[in-house]
Design a protein around this motif. Structure first.
Motif, PDB file in Angstrom:
ATOM      1  N   ALA A  11       0.883  -0.983  -0.223  1.00 21.43           N
ATOM      2  CA  ALA A  11      -0.118  -0.095   0.117  1.00 21.43           C
ATOM      3  C   ALA A  11       0.811   1.216   0.059  1.00 21.43           C
ATOM      4  CB  ALA A  11      -0.814   0.090   1.155  1.00 21.43           C
ATOM      5  N   VAL A  12       0.628   2.193  -1.066  1.00 18.56           N
ATOM      6  CA  VAL A  12       1.551   3.164  -1.055  1.00 18.56           C
ATOM      7  C   VAL A  12       1.246   4.286   0.106  1.00 18.56           C
ATOM      8  CG1 VAL A  12       1.655   5.343  -2.814  1.00 18.56           C
ATOM      9  CG2 VAL A  12       2.756   3.263  -3.240  1.00 18.56           C
ATOM     10  N   ALA A  13       0.226   4.477   0.529  1.00 26.22           N
ATOM     11  CA  ALA A  13      -0.108   5.503   1.300  1.00 26.22           C
ATOM     12  C   ALA A  13       1.055   5.523   2.390  1.00 26.22           C
ATOM     13  CB  ALA A  13      -1.236   5.323   2.146  1.00 26.22           C
ATOM     14  N   LEU A  14       0.924   6.953   3.147  1.00 25.33           N
ATOM     15  CA  LEU A  14       2.167   7.144   4.067  1.00 25.33           C
ATOM     16  C   LEU A  14       2.001   6.933   5.350  1.00 25.33           C
ATOM     17  CD1 LEU A  14       2.863  10.514   2.054  1.00 25.33           C
ATOM     18  CD2 LEU A  14       4.138   8.630   1.632  1.00 25.33           C
ATOM     19  N   ALA A  15       0.591   7.406   5.845  1.00 29.83           N
ATOM     20  CA  ALA A  15       0.566   7.243   7.553  1.00 29.83           C
ATOM     21  C   ALA A  15       0.499   5.788   7.846  1.00 29.83           C
ATOM     22  CB  ALA A  15      -0.409   7.925   7.780  1.00 29.83           C
ATOM     23  N   CYS A  16       0.533   5.446   9.115  1.00 30.03           N
ATOM     24  CA  CYS A  16       0.513   4.120   9.634  1.00 30.03           C
ATOM     25  C   CYS A  16      -0.938   3.975  10.220  1.00 30.03           C
ATOM     26  CB  CYS A  16       1.336   3.777  10.786  1.00 30.03           C
ATOM     27  SG  CYS A  16       2.994   4.105  10.095  1.00 30.03           S
ATOM     28  N   ALA A  17      -1.433   5.022  10.942  1.00 30.76           N
ATOM     29  CA  ALA A  17      -2.910   4.782  11.524  1.00 30.76           C
ATOM     30  C   ALA A  17      -3.615   6.331  11.580  1.00 30.76           C
ATOM     31  CB  ALA A  17      -2.551   4.298  12.875  1.00 30.76           C
ATOM     32  N   GLY A  18      -5.004   6.049  11.975  1.00 31.08           N
ATOM     33  CA  GLY A  18      -5.508   7.344  12.211  1.00 31.08           C
ATOM     34  C   GLY A  18      -6.238   7.992  10.695  1.00 31.08           C
ATOM     35  N   ILE A  19      -6.335   9.280  11.044  1.00 31.49           N
ATOM     36  CA  ILE A  19      -6.830  10.072   9.717  1.00 31.49           C
ATOM     37  C   ILE A  19      -5.869  10.250   8.689  1.00 31.49           C
ATOM     38  CG2 ILE A  19      -8.328  11.961   8.951  1.00 31.49           C
ATOM     39  CD1 ILE A  19      -9.590  12.340  11.683  1.00 31.49           C
ATOM     40  N   LEU A  20      -6.120   9.788   7.481  1.00 33.05           N
ATOM     41  CA  LEU A  20      -5.161  10.011   6.422  1.00 33.05           C
ATOM     42  C   LEU A  20      -5.329  11.164   5.567  1.00 33.05           C
ATOM     43  CD1 LEU A  20      -4.490   6.620   5.397  1.00 33.05           C
ATOM     44  CD2 LEU A  20      -3.203   7.754   6.999  1.00 33.05           C
ATOM     45  N   SER A  21      -6.659  11.364   5.245  1.00 35.01           N
ATOM     46  CA  SER A  21      -7.104  12.502   4.227  1.00 35.01           C
ATOM     47  C   SER A  21      -8.447  12.707   4.508  1.00 35.01           C
ATOM     48  CB  SER A  21      -6.829  12.099   2.851  1.00 35.01           C
ATOM     49  OG  SER A  21      -7.862  11.142   2.286  1.00 35.01           O
ATOM     50  N   CYS A  22      -8.798  13.953   3.928  1.00 34.53           N
ATOM     51  CA  CYS A  22     -10.345  14.653   4.372  1.00 34.53           C
ATOM     52  C   CYS A  22     -10.670  15.447   3.255  1.00 34.53           C
ATOM     53  CB  CYS A  22     -10.360  15.172   5.759  1.00 34.53           C
ATOM     54  SG  CYS A  22     -11.883  16.168   5.774  1.00 34.53           S
ATOM     55  N   SER A  23     -11.389  14.925   2.205  1.00 36.70           N
ATOM     56  CA  SER A  23     -11.817  15.736   1.158  1.00 36.70           C
ATOM     57  C   SER A  23     -13.204  15.993   0.764  1.00 36.70           C
ATOM     58  CB  SER A  23     -10.936  15.351   0.022  1.00 36.70           C
ATOM     59  OG  SER A  23     -11.250  13.783  -0.464  1.00 36.70           O
ATOM     60  N   GLY A  24     -14.034  15.024   1.242  1.00 34.65           N
ATOM     61  CA  GLY A  24     -15.369  15.363   0.804  1.00 34.65           C
ATOM     62  C   GLY A  24     -16.204  15.614   2.322  1.00 34.65           C
ATOM     63  N   PRO A  25     -17.165  16.480   2.156  1.00 31.66           N
ATOM     64  CA  PRO A  25     -17.946  16.706   3.284  1.00 31.66           C
ATOM     65  C   PRO A  25     -18.379  15.251   4.431  1.00 31.66           C
ATOM     66  CG  PRO A  25     -19.504  17.074   1.621  1.00 31.66           C
ATOM     67  CD  PRO A  25     -18.034  16.707   1.045  1.00 31.66           C
ATOM     68  N   GLY A  26     -17.855  15.317   5.606  1.00 33.74           N
ATOM     69  CA  GLY A  26     -18.056  14.063   6.127  1.00 33.74           C
ATOM     70  C   GLY A  26     -17.367  12.792   5.966  1.00 33.74           C
ATOM     71  N   GLU A  27     -16.678  12.745   4.683  1.00 39.77           N
ATOM     72  CA  GLU A  27     -15.972  11.662   4.462  1.00 39.77           C
ATOM     73  C   GLU A  27     -14.568  11.432   4.749  1.00 39.77           C
ATOM     74  OE1 GLU A  27     -16.996  10.772   0.462  1.00 39.77           O
ATOM     75  OE2 GLU A  27     -18.185   9.071   1.081  1.00 39.77           O
ATOM     76  N   LYS A  28     -13.796  10.606   5.619  1.00 39.73           N
ATOM     77  CA  LYS A  28     -12.464  10.874   5.712  1.00 39.73           C
ATOM     78  C   LYS A  28     -11.831   9.222   5.555  1.00 39.73           C
ATOM     79  CE  LYS A  28     -13.106  14.106   9.453  1.00 39.73           C
ATOM     80  NZ  LYS A  28     -14.434  13.997   9.892  1.00 39.73           N
ATOM     81  N   VAL A  29     -10.667   9.273   5.435  1.00 40.19           N
ATOM     82  CA  VAL A  29      -9.823   7.917   5.270  1.00 40.19           C
ATOM     83  C   VAL A  29      -9.173   7.826   6.349  1.00 40.19           C
ATOM     84  CG1 VAL A  29      -8.141   6.671   3.758  1.00 40.19           C
ATOM     85  CG2 VAL A  29      -9.571   8.532   2.813  1.00 40.19           C
ATOM     86  N   PHE A  30      -9.468   6.317   6.967  1.00 36.59           N
ATOM     87  CA  PHE A  30      -8.860   5.966   8.207  1.00 36.59           C
ATOM     88  C   PHE A  30      -8.071   4.474   7.693  1.00 36.59           C
ATOM     89  CE2 PHE A  30     -12.708   8.071   9.182  1.00 36.59           C
ATOM     90  CZ  PHE A  30     -12.326   8.888  10.231  1.00 36.59           C
ATOM     91  N   ARG A  31      -6.905   4.580   8.507  1.00 41.29           N
ATOM     92  CA  ARG A  31      -6.396   3.333   8.388  1.00 41.29           C
ATOM     93  C   ARG A  31      -5.856   2.595   9.682  1.00 41.29           C
ATOM     94  NH1 ARG A  31      -2.008   4.262   4.786  1.00 41.29           N
ATOM     95  NH2 ARG A  31      -3.636   3.876   3.080  1.00 41.29           N
ATOM     96  N   LYS A  32      -5.821   1.151   9.809  1.00 45.20           N
ATOM     97  CA  LYS A  32      -5.244   0.629  10.906  1.00 45.20           C
ATOM     98  C   LYS A  32      -4.535  -0.729  10.403  1.00 45.20           C
ATOM     99  CE  LYS A  32      -7.440   0.409  15.384  1.00 45.20           C
ATOM    100  NZ  LYS A  32      -8.293  -0.005  16.127  1.00 45.20           N
ATOM    101  N   GLY A  33      -3.190  -0.995  11.058  1.00 44.80           N
ATOM    102  CA  GLY A  33      -2.691  -2.365  10.668  1.00 44.80           C
ATOM    103  C   GLY A  33      -2.327  -3.238  12.111  1.00 44.80           C
ATOM    104  N   THR A  34      -2.238  -4.556  11.736  1.00 51.57           N
ATOM    105  CA  THR A  34      -2.047  -5.328  12.581  1.00 51.57           C
ATOM    106  C   THR A  34      -1.397  -6.622  12.003  1.00 51.57           C
ATOM    107  OG1 THR A  34      -3.006  -6.380  14.423  1.00 51.57           O
ATOM    108  CG2 THR A  34      -4.193  -6.617  12.605  1.00 51.57           C
ATOM    109  N   VAL A  35      -0.738  -7.646  13.087  1.00 47.46           N
ATOM    110  CA  VAL A  35      -0.238  -8.762  12.635  1.00 47.46           C
ATOM    111  C   VAL A  35      -1.200  -9.746  12.519  1.00 47.46           C
ATOM    112  CG1 VAL A  35       1.745 -10.350  12.652  1.00 47.46           C
ATOM    113  CG2 VAL A  35       2.141  -8.161  13.225  1.00 47.46           C
ATOM    114  N   LEU A  36      -1.320 -10.444  11.305  1.00 44.43           N
ATOM    115  CA  LEU A  36      -2.283 -11.477  11.445  1.00 44.43           C
ATOM    116  C   LEU A  36      -1.772 -12.411  10.265  1.00 44.43           C
ATOM    117  CD1 LEU A  36      -5.741  -9.960  11.478  1.00 44.43           C
ATOM    118  CD2 LEU A  36      -4.972 -11.350  13.216  1.00 44.43           C
ATOM    119  N   MET A  37      -2.080 -13.626  10.246  1.00 43.94           N
ATOM    120  CA  MET A  37      -1.702 -14.511   9.133  1.00 43.94           C
ATOM    121  C   MET A  37      -0.179 -14.714   9.055  1.00 43.94           C
ATOM    122  SD  MET A  37      -4.692 -14.347   6.269  1.00 43.94           S
ATOM    123  CE  MET A  37      -5.032 -16.143   6.047  1.00 43.94           C
ATOM    124  N   ASP A  38       0.602 -14.317  10.473  1.00 42.49           N
ATOM    125  CA  ASP A  38       2.177 -14.369  10.167  1.00 42.49           C
ATOM    126  C   ASP A  38       2.750 -13.099   9.270  1.00 42.49           C
ATOM    127  OD1 ASP A  38       3.392 -16.025  11.728  1.00 42.49           O
ATOM    128  OD2 ASP A  38       3.342 -17.673  10.489  1.00 42.49           O
TER     129      ASP A  38
END
Ligand code: AMP
Ligand code: MG
Length: 339
Positions: A11-38
Motif C-alpha cells: 500500500a503506497v499511502a504514507l501514514a500508519c494509522a488514524g486519519i489520512l485524508s479528508c476531502s469530501g464533506p463528512g468522509e475521511k480516510v482511516f487506516r489501521k494495521g496489525t499482524v495476522l496470518m504471520d
C-alpha cells in the motif's frame, strides 16, 4: 522498459494509522494495521467517523483471524492440519470457507496444468526459510509422488476433503491471503462502508472510491532493492479489483551463492526458476493470489499465455529482471525512476 528489478505490492499511502485524508464533506480516510496470518495486515476505509471506521476495521481483522484459524498449515488446530493428519485415513468435514477455497484452488490447478498445486504441501513442509533448511534431494524426489491435485477428493454435499494417500498434505498458503482480503472486504461492505482497501502483505483488494473520487494507489515493490529510493518500481491505481504479488524475495535464503525461495515447482519440488516476481490483477483476491503463484511457476512465456487465457492482467519480472506487462495494464501502471 528496462527495469532490473522485481516486484512486490505494498500500500503506497504514507501514514500508519488514524486519519489520512479528508476531502469530501463528512468522509475521511482511516487506516489501521496489525499482524495476522504471520504478516502485516492493513485495512484502509472511507468512513464518516473514526468510531465507525475503527469498529468496521476490527470486524475485518476478526474475519481474517478466523480464516487463519481454519486455513493455517502451521497451526495444529486448523482444519487444513486435520485434513493433512487424516490423509490416507478418512475424509474430514470442513467449513464452507475451507471447502470453497480448496475447490477454487483445484480449479486453478486444472487451468494451469498443475503449476499451481495445493498438494505441494508434502514438499513445502520440508523447507524452512528461517533456519535455512534445504531438504535432501532424495527426500524431495521421494515425495513427488504425493504431489498431485487430481487425487484430492472433495464432497460438496458432505462438505468434506479427503487426501487418499498417507503423507499427502495440502498447503493453502498461495491462496489464503487473497481469500482473506476478499472476506474482509465483504465484512467492510456489510458494515456499510462505501470504500476500502485490505492489504494482507502483498495480497490487496480495493473497492469503492476515495473521497476525492480516485481509486486506491498501490505500489509494486522492487524485489532487488539496493537503496531506499528504489523500493517501489511502479504504482497501480486499483478500482474494484485485487492485486497479488508472488516474489522470490519474500521467503528465501541464499546457500552456496544460490537463492532458494518458497514458490515451488510441483514437477520438481524445487523453487521455480523463471521469475523474480509476478503481480496479477483480478476481480477477486483469491484469484489474483492463486494466479500470481501459478504464473510465477510457469515462467514468463507460459505465464503470459495463461494470463491472457484467464482474462487477467499482470506484470512479470523474469529471472533476468526484464519486465513484461499485459496490454490492459500498460495504461494503468506508472513505472518509476530507473526503468
Ligand atoms: P504466494 O506468496 O501467494 O505465491 O504463495 C507461496 C506459498 O504457497 C508458499 O509459501 C507455499 O506455502 C505455497 N506454494 C509454493 N509453491 C506452490 C505451488 N506451486 N502451488 C501452490 N502453492 C504453492
Ligand atoms: Mg499466491
Amino acid at each position: 522498459m528496462n527495469i532490473t528489478c522485481s516486484l512486490r505490492l505494498l500500500a503506497v499511502a504514507l501514514a500508519c494509522a488514524g486519519i489520512l485524508s479528508c476531502s469530501g464533506p463528512g468522509e475521511k480516510v482511516f487506516r489501521k494495521g496489525t499482524v495476522l496470518m504471520d504478516t502485516m495486515v492493513t485495512v484502509t476505509v472511507v468512513a464518516a467517523s473514526e468510531e465507525k471506521a475503527g469498529a468496521a476495521i476490527e470486524k475485518a481483522f476478526g474475519v481474517i483471524a478466523h480464516l487463519d484459524g481454519l486455513l493455517s498449515a502451521f497451526s495444529e488446530q486448523s482444519e487444513v492440519s486435520l485434513v493433512n493428519r487424516s490423509a490416507g485415513i478418512a475424509p474430514v468435514k470442513v467449513s464452507a470457507e475451507t471447502l470453497e477455497l480448496t475447490a477454487m484452488a483445484l480449479d486453478v490447478a486444472e487451468k494451469t496444468d498443475g503449476a499451481f498445486d495445493i498438494t505441494i504441501g508434502a514438499e513445502s513442509v520440508l523447507w524452512d526459510f528461517v533456519t535455512k533448511r534445504r531438504p535432501d534431494d532424495a527426500v524431495i524426489r521421494e515425495r513427488l509422488g504425493l504431489v498431485n491435485y487430481r487425487l484430492v477428493r472433495i464432497d460438496k454435499k458432505q462438505s468434506t476433503v479427503f487426501l487418499p494417500k498417507k503423507g499427502m498434505r495440502i498447503d493453502l498458503g498461495a491462496v489464503a491471503k487473497g481469500y482473506a482480503a476478499d472476506k474482509a472486504v465483504e465484512e467492510l461492505k456489510r458494515q456499510g462502508l462505501a470504500a476500502g482497501l485490505v492489504a494482507v502483505a502483498g495480497d490487496i483488494r480495493g473497492y469503492g472510491r476515495k473521497p476525492d473520487r480516485s481509486g486506491w494507489s498501490v505500489g509494486i515493490r522492487n524485489p532487488r532493492m539496493t537503496g531506499r529510493d528504489d523500493e517501489i518500481m511502479a504504482v497501480l491505481e486499483l478500482r474494484d479489483r485485487a492485486v497479488s504479488t508472488s516474489g522470490d524475495y519474500e521467503r528465501y535464503f541464499i546457500l552456496d551463492g544460490k537463492r532458494y525461495h518458497h514458490i515451488l515447482d510441483p514437477g520438481t519440488g524445487y523453487p521455480a526458476a523463471g521469475c523474480r516476481s509476478v503481480s496479477v490483477v483480478a476481480p477477486m483476491g483469491a484469484g489474483a493470489d492463486a494466479f500470481s503463484t501459478a504464473v510465477f511457476v510457469l515462467g514468463p512465456e507460459k505465464g503470459m499465455a495463461v494470463l491472457e487465457m484467464a482474462g487477467l492482467e499482470g506484470v512479470i519480472v523474469d529471472k533476468d529482471g526484464r519486465v513484461r506487462a499485459t496490454p490492459g495494464l500498460r495504461d494503468r501502471i506508472a513505472f518509476q525512476g530507473n526503468n
